[in-house]
Design a protein around this motif. Structure first.
Motif, PDB file in Angstrom:
ATOM      1  N   THR A  37       0.811  -1.224   0.000  1.00 59.19           N
ATOM      2  CA  THR A  37       0.000   0.000   0.000  1.00 59.19           C
ATOM      3  C   THR A  37       0.845   1.274   0.000  1.00 59.19           C
ATOM      4  OG1 THR A  37      -0.154  -0.056   2.426  1.00 59.19           O
ATOM      5  CG2 THR A  37      -1.905  -1.146   1.190  1.00 59.19           C
ATOM      6  N   ARG A  38       2.153   1.140   0.150  1.00 57.88           N
ATOM      7  CA  ARG A  38       3.022   2.323   0.159  1.00 57.88           C
ATOM      8  C   ARG A  38       2.984   3.018  -1.200  1.00 57.88           C
ATOM      9  NH1 ARG A  38       8.854   0.621   0.966  1.00 57.88           N
ATOM     10  NH2 ARG A  38       7.894  -0.277   2.828  1.00 57.88           N
ATOM     11  N   TRP A  39       2.984   4.337  -1.187  1.00 59.47           N
ATOM     12  CA  TRP A  39       3.016   5.082  -2.440  1.00 59.47           C
ATOM     13  C   TRP A  39       4.353   4.845  -3.133  1.00 59.47           C
ATOM     14  CZ3 TRP A  39       0.592  10.635  -1.771  1.00 59.47           C
ATOM     15  CH2 TRP A  39      -0.791  10.494  -1.507  1.00 59.47           C
ATOM     16  N   ILE A  40       4.309   4.686  -4.458  1.00 61.39           N
ATOM     17  CA  ILE A  40       5.502   4.422  -5.250  1.00 61.39           C
ATOM     18  C   ILE A  40       5.951   5.712  -5.929  1.00 61.39           C
ATOM     19  CG2 ILE A  40       6.451   3.094  -7.173  1.00 61.39           C
ATOM     20  CD1 ILE A  40       4.404   0.912  -6.527  1.00 61.39           C
ATOM     21  N   ALA A  41       7.208   6.073  -5.736  1.00 57.00           N
ATOM     22  CA  ALA A  41       7.727   7.379  -6.198  1.00 57.00           C
ATOM     23  C   ALA A  41       8.276   7.299  -7.617  1.00 57.00           C
ATOM     24  CB  ALA A  41       8.791   7.869  -5.223  1.00 57.00           C
ATOM     25  N   ASP A  42       7.450   6.864  -8.551  1.00 55.08           N
ATOM     26  CA  ASP A  42       7.896   6.771  -9.949  1.00 55.08           C
ATOM     27  C   ASP A  42       7.127   7.728 -10.854  1.00 55.08           C
ATOM     28  OD1 ASP A  42       5.432   5.554  -9.968  1.00 55.08           O
ATOM     29  OD2 ASP A  42       6.064   3.799 -11.115  1.00 55.08           O
ATOM     30  N   GLY A  43       6.581   8.786 -10.270  1.00 54.19           N
ATOM     31  CA  GLY A  43       5.898   9.805 -11.047  1.00 54.19           C
ATOM     32  C   GLY A  43       4.425   9.577 -11.265  1.00 54.19           C
ATOM     33  N   ILE A  64       5.216  11.940  -7.151  1.00 56.50           N
ATOM     34  CA  ILE A  64       6.511  11.901  -6.469  1.00 56.50           C
ATOM     35  C   ILE A  64       7.516  11.163  -7.356  1.00 56.50           C
ATOM     36  CG2 ILE A  64       7.658  11.368  -4.280  1.00 56.50           C
ATOM     37  CD1 ILE A  64       4.790  10.708  -3.199  1.00 56.50           C
ATOM     38  N   THR A  65       8.716  11.713  -7.458  1.00 52.38           N
ATOM     39  CA  THR A  65       9.776  11.061  -8.220  1.00 52.38           C
ATOM     40  C   THR A  65      10.991  10.865  -7.341  1.00 52.38           C
ATOM     41  OG1 THR A  65       9.031  12.058 -10.299  1.00 52.38           O
ATOM     42  CG2 THR A  65      11.284  11.203 -10.233  1.00 52.38           C
ATOM     43  N   ASP A  66      11.420   9.616  -7.217  1.00 48.65           N
ATOM     44  CA  ASP A  66      12.651   9.300  -6.495  1.00 48.65           C
ATOM     45  C   ASP A  66      13.826   9.789  -7.344  1.00 48.65           C
ATOM     46  OD1 ASP A  66      15.002   7.820  -5.584  1.00 48.65           O
ATOM     47  OD2 ASP A  66      13.601   6.641  -4.382  1.00 48.65           O
ATOM     48  N   GLU A  67      14.725  10.569  -6.737  1.00 48.29           N
ATOM     49  CA  GLU A  67      15.825  11.164  -7.490  1.00 48.29           C
ATOM     50  C   GLU A  67      16.817  10.137  -8.036  1.00 48.29           C
ATOM     51  OE1 GLU A  67      16.445  14.991  -7.870  1.00 48.29           O
ATOM     52  OE2 GLU A  67      14.352  14.343  -7.913  1.00 48.29           O
ATOM     53  N   SER A  68      16.762   8.906  -7.543  1.00 47.52           N
ATOM     54  CA  SER A  68      17.670   7.876  -8.068  1.00 47.52           C
ATOM     55  C   SER A  68      17.319   7.495  -9.497  1.00 47.52           C
ATOM     56  CB  SER A  68      17.649   6.628  -7.176  1.00 47.52           C
ATOM     57  OG  SER A  68      16.406   5.949  -7.275  1.00 47.52           O
ATOM     58  N   GLY A  69      16.145   7.908  -9.963  1.00 49.52           N
ATOM     59  CA  GLY A  69      15.746   7.627 -11.333  1.00 49.52           C
ATOM     60  C   GLY A  69      16.238   8.664 -12.328  1.00 49.52           C
ATOM     61  N   LYS A  70      16.936   9.678 -11.828  1.00 47.02           N
ATOM     62  CA  LYS A  70      17.414  10.748 -12.694  1.00 47.02           C
ATOM     63  C   LYS A  70      18.916  10.631 -12.941  1.00 47.02           C
ATOM     64  CE  LYS A  70      13.836  14.015 -11.178  1.00 47.02           C
ATOM     65  NZ  LYS A  70      13.567  15.364 -10.622  1.00 47.02           N
ATOM     66  N   ILE A  71      19.421  11.452 -13.849  1.00 48.64           N
ATOM     67  CA  ILE A  71      20.827  11.445 -14.221  1.00 48.64           C
ATOM     68  C   ILE A  71      21.591  12.378 -13.287  1.00 48.64           C
ATOM     69  CG2 ILE A  71      22.468  12.025 -16.053  1.00 48.64           C
ATOM     70  CD1 ILE A  71      20.161  11.408 -18.042  1.00 48.64           C
ATOM     71  N   HIS A  79       3.554   1.615 -14.117  1.00 51.03           N
ATOM     72  CA  HIS A  79       2.479   2.159 -13.293  1.00 51.03           C
ATOM     73  C   HIS A  79       1.391   1.129 -12.993  1.00 51.03           C
ATOM     74  CE1 HIS A  79       3.322   6.697 -14.231  1.00 51.03           C
ATOM     75  NE2 HIS A  79       4.278   6.109 -13.537  1.00 51.03           N
ATOM     76  N   GLU A  80       1.434  -0.002 -13.675  1.00 47.19           N
ATOM     77  CA  GLU A  80       0.474  -1.065 -13.391  1.00 47.19           C
ATOM     78  C   GLU A  80       0.908  -1.925 -12.204  1.00 47.19           C
ATOM     79  OE1 GLU A  80       0.002  -3.221 -16.984  1.00 47.19           O
ATOM     80  OE2 GLU A  80      -0.997  -1.574 -18.064  1.00 47.19           O
ATOM     81  N   ILE A  81       2.100  -1.669 -11.697  1.00 50.55           N
ATOM     82  CA  ILE A  81       2.608  -2.392 -10.528  1.00 50.55           C
ATOM     83  C   ILE A  81       2.227  -1.615  -9.266  1.00 50.55           C
ATOM     84  CG2 ILE A  81       4.674  -3.208  -9.334  1.00 50.55           C
ATOM     85  CD1 ILE A  81       6.022  -3.465 -12.057  1.00 50.55           C
ATOM     86  N   PHE A  82       1.591  -2.298  -8.335  1.00 50.06           N
ATOM     87  CA  PHE A  82       1.168  -1.627  -7.104  1.00 50.06           C
ATOM     88  C   PHE A  82       1.827  -2.223  -5.866  1.00 50.06           C
ATOM     89  CE2 PHE A  82      -2.217  -1.058 -10.208  1.00 50.06           C
ATOM     90  CZ  PHE A  82      -2.389   0.312 -10.162  1.00 50.06           C
ATOM     91  N   ASP A  83       2.532  -3.313  -6.031  1.00 45.35           N
ATOM     92  CA  ASP A  83       3.233  -3.962  -4.926  1.00 45.35           C
ATOM     93  C   ASP A  83       4.736  -3.787  -5.152  1.00 45.35           C
ATOM     94  OD1 ASP A  83       4.416  -5.618  -3.060  1.00 45.35           O
ATOM     95  OD2 ASP A  83       2.965  -7.234  -3.314  1.00 45.35           O
TER      96      ASP A  83
END
Length: 258
Positions: A74-80, A96-103, A230-234
């Protein structure tokens, strides 16, 4: 009773004075009405602004709470992806975007930097030159790369500063690098960071602009991959494969978010 010309003249003057006074009172009344309406509108605008600020802060606090949720299902996923909730009849949308996904400007290699600029339409030679200049900016030495720039190059080009010879402290600092325009910065800004702490992308959180810096990934492929993600929720589920040998994990993000 007889009234002469003098009396008629006085009546005419009195009538004109009455008309002028009536006109003046109308102007004053109109001024007060306009002032009251303006103050009412200004008060409403100020109220809406304050209300919006508090609603935005509520969204931020909700995001922090959900990111600390210990339940991976149920945790929010930080992939935008978008998360919406309602508060006091207002709909709040949080992405939310996790900064590890950026350059990371401090750790990205030449291939990734060139790919970043090429993805927004920069010609290869210019993209290579920008990559060299970024690396010369952040490295501690005074040796100039093939198409790079150190202090002497900056000063001879009319800059009031030389190369920093130290890591980037902020993302907008890249605007001080020779050859970087604001227009180009606006195009790459969604894809870059100084908080990742890694030389590659965590594909689990990378935005479209960052994914397009990878070889063979165009806008459509990046969008399709993000839609699958975005279809992944777990958070314990595996990610779809984008590039063989390059992976990411929803469990291995950073501690910095945008």
């Amino acid at each position: 009773m007889f009234y002469g010309p003098r009396h008629s003249q006085q009546k005419g003057i009195a009538l004109v004075l009455v008309l002028w006074v009536a006109l003046l009172m109308s102007v004053i009344a109109g001024g007060f009405a306009l002032s009251a309406r303006t103050e009412s509108v200004q008060s409403r605008i100020l109220f809406n602004q304050v209300q919006a600020e508090f609603l935005a802060e509520a969204g931020l606090n909700r995001a922090v709470f959900e990111l600390r949720n210990p339940d991976p299902e149920t945790r929010w996923i930080a992939d935008g992806r978008s998360y919406e909730f309602t508060l006091d009849e207002a709909k709040i949308n949080v992405q939310i975007t996790d900064e590890s996904g950026k350059i990371d400007l401090n750790l990205a290699n030449e291939e990734l930097l060139v790919g970043l600029f090429a993805s927004v339409g920069v010609e290869f030679d210019e993209a290579l030159a920008l990559s060299d200049k970024i690396q010369d900016w952040r490295d501690p030495d005074e040796e100039t790369r093939l198409a790079g720039a150190e202090d002497a190059d900056y000063f001879s080009a009319g800059y009031t500063h030389g190369a920093k010879d130290a890591p980037f402290d902020t993302v907008p600092e890249i605007l001080q690098v020779m050859g970087m325009s604001y227009e180009l910065y606006r195009k790459i800004e969604p894809a870059i960071t100084v908080y990742s702490g890694r030389g590659n992308l965590n594909l689990a959180f990378a935005p479209k602009e960052a994914l397009m810096a990878l070889g063979g990934i165009n806008a459509q492929v990046a969008e399709d991959y993000i839609n699958q993600r975005h279809e992944i929720f777990d958070m314990s589920e595996s990610l779809p494969v984008l590039i063989e040998g390059q992976t990411g994990s929803l469990r291995s993000g950073s501690t910095t978010f945008s």
